[in-house]
Design a protein around this motif. Structure first.
Motif, PDB file in Angstrom:
ATOM      1  N   ASN A 129     -22.881 -61.673 128.154  1.00  0.00           N
ATOM      2  CA  ASN A 129     -23.096 -61.872 129.229  1.00  0.00           C
ATOM      3  C   ASN A 129     -24.421 -63.090 128.960  1.00  0.00           C
ATOM      4  O   ASN A 129     -24.814 -62.837 126.734  1.00  0.00           O
ATOM      5  N   THR A 130     -24.985 -63.746 129.869  1.00  0.00           N
ATOM      6  CA  THR A 130     -25.568 -64.528 128.938  1.00  0.00           C
ATOM      7  C   THR A 130     -27.324 -64.044 130.325  1.00  0.00           C
ATOM      8  O   THR A 130     -28.843 -65.104 130.329  1.00  0.00           O
ATOM      9  N   ALA A 131     -26.597 -63.147 130.848  1.00  0.00           N
ATOM     10  CA  ALA A 131     -27.926 -62.179 132.064  1.00  0.00           C
ATOM     11  C   ALA A 131     -28.907 -62.649 132.786  1.00  0.00           C
ATOM     12  O   ALA A 131     -30.225 -62.917 132.852  1.00  0.00           O
ATOM     13  N   ILE A 132     -28.252 -64.107 133.180  1.00  0.00           N
ATOM     14  CA  ILE A 132     -28.976 -64.980 134.341  1.00  0.00           C
ATOM     15  C   ILE A 132     -28.484 -63.878 135.534  1.00  0.00           C
ATOM     16  O   ILE A 132     -27.578 -63.463 136.355  1.00  0.00           O
ATOM     17  N   ILE A 133     -29.734 -64.321 136.953  1.00  0.00           N
ATOM     18  CA  ILE A 133     -29.784 -63.469 138.009  1.00  0.00           C
ATOM     19  C   ILE A 133     -29.848 -64.549 138.906  1.00  0.00           C
ATOM     20  O   ILE A 133     -31.108 -65.423 138.427  1.00  0.00           O
ATOM     21  N   ARG A 134     -29.369 -64.312 140.174  1.00  0.00           N
ATOM     22  CA  ARG A 134     -29.054 -65.256 141.417  1.00  0.00           C
ATOM     23  C   ARG A 134     -28.971 -65.075 142.355  1.00  0.00           C
ATOM     24  O   ARG A 134     -27.415 -64.769 142.219  1.00  0.00           O
ATOM     25  N   ALA A 135     -29.181 -66.300 143.119  1.00  0.00           N
ATOM     26  CA  ALA A 135     -28.567 -65.596 145.157  1.00  0.00           C
ATOM     27  C   ALA A 135     -28.334 -66.454 145.324  1.00  0.00           C
ATOM     28  O   ALA A 135     -28.377 -67.164 146.767  1.00  0.00           O
TER      29      ALA A 135
ATOM     30  N   ALA B 201     -20.021 -71.668 141.682  1.00  0.00           N
ATOM     31  CA  ALA B 201     -19.902 -71.586 139.890  1.00  0.00           C
ATOM     32  C   ALA B 201     -21.086 -72.335 138.887  1.00  0.00           C
ATOM     33  O   ALA B 201     -21.298 -73.422 139.553  1.00  0.00           O
ATOM     34  N   ALA B 202     -21.324 -71.988 137.818  1.00  0.00           N
ATOM     35  CA  ALA B 202     -22.449 -72.296 137.256  1.00  0.00           C
ATOM     36  C   ALA B 202     -22.244 -73.491 136.671  1.00  0.00           C
ATOM     37  O   ALA B 202     -22.655 -74.442 136.339  1.00  0.00           O
ATOM     38  N   VAL B 203     -20.331 -72.837 135.960  1.00  0.00           N
ATOM     39  CA  VAL B 203     -20.057 -74.631 135.256  1.00  0.00           C
ATOM     40  C   VAL B 203     -18.593 -74.532 135.853  1.00  0.00           C
ATOM     41  O   VAL B 203     -18.027 -73.758 136.740  1.00  0.00           O
TER      42      VAL B 203
ATOM     43  N   VAL C 133     -22.535 -76.790 131.216  1.00  0.00           N
ATOM     44  CA  VAL C 133     -23.886 -76.055 130.119  1.00  0.00           C
ATOM     45  C   VAL C 133     -24.648 -75.419 130.576  1.00  0.00           C
ATOM     46  O   VAL C 133     -25.204 -75.759 131.833  1.00  0.00           O
ATOM     47  N   TYR C 134     -25.384 -74.542 130.243  1.00  0.00           N
ATOM     48  CA  TYR C 134     -26.580 -73.935 131.088  1.00  0.00           C
ATOM     49  C   TYR C 134     -27.263 -73.201 130.019  1.00  0.00           C
ATOM     50  O   TYR C 134     -26.270 -72.602 128.819  1.00  0.00           O
ATOM     51  N   VAL C 135     -27.815 -73.376 130.144  1.00  0.00           N
ATOM     52  CA  VAL C 135     -29.528 -72.769 129.079  1.00  0.00           C
ATOM     53  C   VAL C 135     -30.465 -71.746 129.555  1.00  0.00           C
ATOM     54  O   VAL C 135     -31.284 -72.368 130.198  1.00  0.00           O
TER      55      VAL C 135
ATOM     56  N   GLY D 262     -15.204 -62.071 137.837  1.00  0.00           N
ATOM     57  CA  GLY D 262     -15.839 -64.021 137.217  1.00  0.00           C
ATOM     58  C   GLY D 262     -16.659 -63.286 136.379  1.00  0.00           C
ATOM     59  O   GLY D 262     -16.264 -62.876 134.909  1.00  0.00           O
ATOM     60  N   THR D 263     -17.466 -65.050 136.868  1.00  0.00           N
ATOM     61  CA  THR D 263     -18.307 -65.264 135.748  1.00  0.00           C
ATOM     62  C   THR D 263     -19.730 -64.561 136.299  1.00  0.00           C
ATOM     63  O   THR D 263     -21.161 -64.874 136.161  1.00  0.00           O
ATOM     64  N   TRP D 264     -19.792 -63.861 137.199  1.00  0.00           N
ATOM     65  CA  TRP D 264     -21.196 -63.213 137.967  1.00  0.00           C
ATOM     66  C   TRP D 264     -21.032 -61.752 138.303  1.00  0.00           C
ATOM     67  O   TRP D 264     -21.676 -61.512 138.553  1.00  0.00           O
ATOM     68  N   GLY D 265     -20.470 -61.100 137.276  1.00  0.00           N
ATOM     69  CA  GLY D 265     -21.005 -59.926 136.703  1.00  0.00           C
ATOM     70  C   GLY D 265     -21.861 -58.882 136.982  1.00  0.00           C
ATOM     71  O   GLY D 265     -22.411 -57.875 136.983  1.00  0.00           O
ATOM     72  N   PHE D 266     -22.698 -59.730 135.685  1.00  0.00           N
ATOM     73  CA  PHE D 266     -23.756 -59.622 135.248  1.00  0.00           C
ATOM     74  C   PHE D 266     -25.063 -59.395 136.661  1.00  0.00           C
ATOM     75  O   PHE D 266     -25.606 -58.086 136.781  1.00  0.00           O
ATOM     76  N   LYS D 267     -24.973 -60.103 137.032  1.00  0.00           N
ATOM     77  CA  LYS D 267     -25.891 -60.856 138.529  1.00  0.00           C
ATOM     78  C   LYS D 267     -25.839 -60.095 139.332  1.00  0.00           C
ATOM     79  O   LYS D 267     -26.483 -59.250 140.203  1.00  0.00           O
ATOM     80  N   ALA D 268     -24.157 -59.548 139.189  1.00  0.00           N
ATOM     81  CA  ALA D 268     -23.844 -58.161 140.625  1.00  0.00           C
ATOM     82  C   ALA D 268     -24.069 -56.642 140.389  1.00  0.00           C
ATOM     83  O   ALA D 268     -24.212 -55.471 141.555  1.00  0.00           O
TER      84      ALA D 268
ATOM     85  N   GLY E 127     -36.985 -69.116 137.945  1.00  0.00           N
ATOM     86  CA  GLY E 127     -36.755 -70.183 138.238  1.00  0.00           C
ATOM     87  C   GLY E 127     -35.031 -70.751 138.061  1.00  0.00           C
ATOM     88  O   GLY E 127     -35.305 -70.470 136.565  1.00  0.00           O
ATOM     89  N   HIS E 128     -34.373 -71.048 138.982  1.00  0.00           N
ATOM     90  CA  HIS E 128     -33.420 -71.668 138.200  1.00  0.00           C
ATOM     91  C   HIS E 128     -32.295 -72.755 138.793  1.00  0.00           C
ATOM     92  O   HIS E 128     -32.818 -72.546 139.978  1.00  0.00           O
ATOM     93  N   MET E 129     -32.230 -73.698 138.389  1.00  0.00           N
ATOM     94  CA  MET E 129     -32.650 -75.105 138.613  1.00  0.00           C
ATOM     95  C   MET E 129     -31.081 -75.099 137.765  1.00  0.00           C
ATOM     96  O   MET E 129     -29.957 -75.347 136.517  1.00  0.00           O
TER      97      MET E 129
ATOM     98  N   PRO F 234     -11.355 -66.395 128.979  1.00  0.00           N
ATOM     99  CA  PRO F 234     -12.737 -66.040 127.792  1.00  0.00           C
ATOM    100  C   PRO F 234     -13.471 -66.625 128.592  1.00  0.00           C
ATOM    101  O   PRO F 234     -13.386 -67.969 129.291  1.00  0.00           O
ATOM    102  N   LEU F 235     -15.067 -65.739 128.428  1.00  0.00           N
ATOM    103  CA  LEU F 235     -15.970 -67.458 128.725  1.00  0.00           C
ATOM    104  C   LEU F 235     -16.655 -67.223 127.456  1.00  0.00           C
ATOM    105  O   LEU F 235     -17.815 -65.658 127.186  1.00  0.00           O
ATOM    106  N   GLN F 236     -17.359 -68.037 126.962  1.00  0.00           N
ATOM    107  CA  GLN F 236     -18.500 -68.108 125.119  1.00  0.00           C
ATOM    108  C   GLN F 236     -19.939 -68.241 126.033  1.00  0.00           C
ATOM    109  O   GLN F 236     -20.244 -69.057 126.428  1.00  0.00           O
TER     110      GLN F 236
HETATM  111  O1  PYC Z   1     -23.229 -68.087 137.907  1.00  0.00           O
HETATM  112  O2  PYC Z   1     -25.145 -68.096 136.745  1.00  0.00           O
HETATM  113  C1  PYC Z   1     -24.014 -68.000 136.759  1.00  0.00           C
HETATM  114  C2  PYC Z   1     -23.056 -68.545 135.295  1.00  0.00           C
HETATM  115  C3  PYC Z   1     -24.214 -68.089 134.516  1.00  0.00           C
HETATM  116  C4  PYC Z   1     -23.085 -67.417 133.132  1.00  0.00           C
HETATM  117  C5  PYC Z   1     -21.999 -67.349 133.333  1.00  0.00           C
HETATM  118  N1  PYC Z   1     -22.352 -67.557 135.179  1.00  0.00           N
END
Ligand code: PYC
Length: 416
Positions: free
Chosen positions: A76-82, A412-414, A282-284, A365-371, A117-119, A258-260
């Motif tokens: 994953n990309t290790a992002i945490i947010r609420a 969703a982020a993207v 995109v997110y970075v 989905g794309t939220w497993g790490f932060k949860a 911070g998350h923008m 898949p999410l690359q």
């Molecule tokens: O929802 O923050 C998010 C995220 C980042 C990467 C995949 N999902």
């Protein structure tokens, strides 16, 4: 818990050539456990940890087909947010941020959580409206989120092109100061060591081949290393969640995509916040080591593939260059994919199932790490008490049949 080293002792140890103490032990596979957790990622390990820590249930086995953290937790990309869209989602992920804030202390392991911070950028009136919506929902839950203008975006991340010359000019952003990044494998190792120290058995290289059900009750799991009998089995897998549940005769409304992601060479720090653009897909973020970690939209087809593709890299490069032209000279080092188990409403399923004793913590989905931390805490409470905690009441298995969905796609982020 764990062995502590001073900085000097750590250095001496590092150059001594001595073996490091094991962070978690090897155990023979027992024929019986009180709880078997399938999946040795953050969710499975956190569930085991909180079962033992909060509920005194420590005859627990975490069964992992590969190595711990080798699935979604390491991809994953290790992002945490609420800053979610629904009140249910916002409250849930806010608790996860709170747990992440205390995790290094709780587990005596530096998970390197940095609240930078998350923008989330808005490039049109329509997306600005969604950002306002999210900000208001968040504020009502006591979550720090607000809409900011292009000049604030520039002040927070000067490398971003906020001019009107680009194809998709930035109209504003959702700014969420508590958001950030952590080191994902440190989170895995911290929970593994914590769970082990409380008596949990971690079994790697142990593939589940079947789940035994008798008279509507789960009775155990078949593994490549033998059968384990257990009155409770918890499916904490990502990517394989529908396959594992099908072994118990439980159908999940999940498709897997898949999410690359990709990472550059390290450079001097220039990007503080996490930056997301749904429009540019995109997110970075920039890691503590200086690499830029990029992600994009999920692949446009369902699959179990975890390799990268050239199409992804080309699309990513085009989008990131519109956002931050100056990174054009940086070189990509690696790319990878994780598997995202998508539910119809983009919210997870943490729930009992029609099979007694068979629980699921899936559909991230794309939220497993932060949860991970909150999912572990709440799954443990559900399993230990048999009651559904308020925080996960909206994530039940029955909601799909009942039509009481938790529409979370807008968070969703993207693109999905
Ligand atoms: O929802 O923050 C998010 C995220 C980042 C990467 C995949 N999902």
């Amino acid at each position: 818990m764990g062995q502590k080293f001073s900085a000097a002792a750590l250095f001496r140890k590092g150059i001594s050539g001595d073996d490091w103490p094991r962070a978690w032990r090897h155990h023979d596979l027992q024929s019986t456990y009180d709880v078997v957790i399938v999946g040795g990622g953050i969710h499975g390990l956190a569930t085991a940890y909180y079962l033992a820590k909060h509920h005194g249930i420590d005859r627990v086995a975490v069964i992992e087909k590969g190595y711990i953290g080798g699935g979604g937790s390491g991809r994953n990309t290790a992002i945490i947010r609420a800053n979610y869209l629904t009140p249910e989602g916002s409250r849930f992920y806010d608790r996860s941020v709170e747990l992440y804030e205390g995790l290094s202390d709780d587990l005596n392991f530096n998970i390197m959580f940095e609240q930078r911070g998350h923008m989330t950028l808005a490039h049109s009136d329509a997306s600005l409206r969604t950002m306002r919506w999210r900000a208001e929902v968040n504020k009502l839950q006591g979550i720090d989120s607000e809409v900011i203008g292009p000049e604030d975006v520039k002040a927070l991340a000067p490398m971003i092109d906020t001019s009107r010359r680009v194809g998709h000019p930035i109209e504003g952003a959702l700014w969420h100061p508590p958001g950030g990044i952590a080191r994902h494998d440190a989170v895995v190792w911290a929970y593994a060591r914590g769970a082990d120290s409380l008596g949990v058995h971690i079994h790697q290289q142990t593939e589940v081949t079947g789940i035994d059900v008798d008279g509507g009750r789960v009775t155990g799991v078949q593994t490549a290393r033998g059968r384990i009998s257990a009155p409770v089995v918890v499916n904490c897998t990502a990517g394989w969640s529908s396959i594992i549940s099908a072994m118990a005769g439980v159908r999940l409304p999940i498709t897997t995509t898949p999410l690359q992601a990709a990472v550059t060479e390290p450079v001097q720090h220039f990007l503080h916040p996490v930056v997301v653009s749904g429009t540019l897909h995109v997110y970075v973020s920039q890691t503590a080591r200086g690499e830029l970690v990029f992600g994009a939209a999920v692949d446009p087809y369902t699959s179990y593939k975890t390799n990268g593709s050239l199409e992804f890299t080309e699309g990513l490069a085009a989008h990131i260059l519109e956002l931050m032209p100056a990174v054009g000279k940086m070189r990509l080092l690696r790319q990878w994919a994780g598997l995202c188990d998508m539910t119809p409403d983009y919210a997870p399923i943490i729930s009992g199932t029609p099979v007694d004793g068979f629980y699921v913590d899936v559909g991230w989905g794309t939220w497993g790490f932060k949860a991970g931390p909150v999912a572990g805490e709440q799954t443990a409470a559900l399993v230990a008490t048999g009651r559904v905690p308020e925080l996960i009441a909206a994530f039940g298995y029955d909601r799909f049949a009942e039509g009481t969905l938790t529409a979370e796609k807008g968070a969703a982020a993207v693109g999905h």
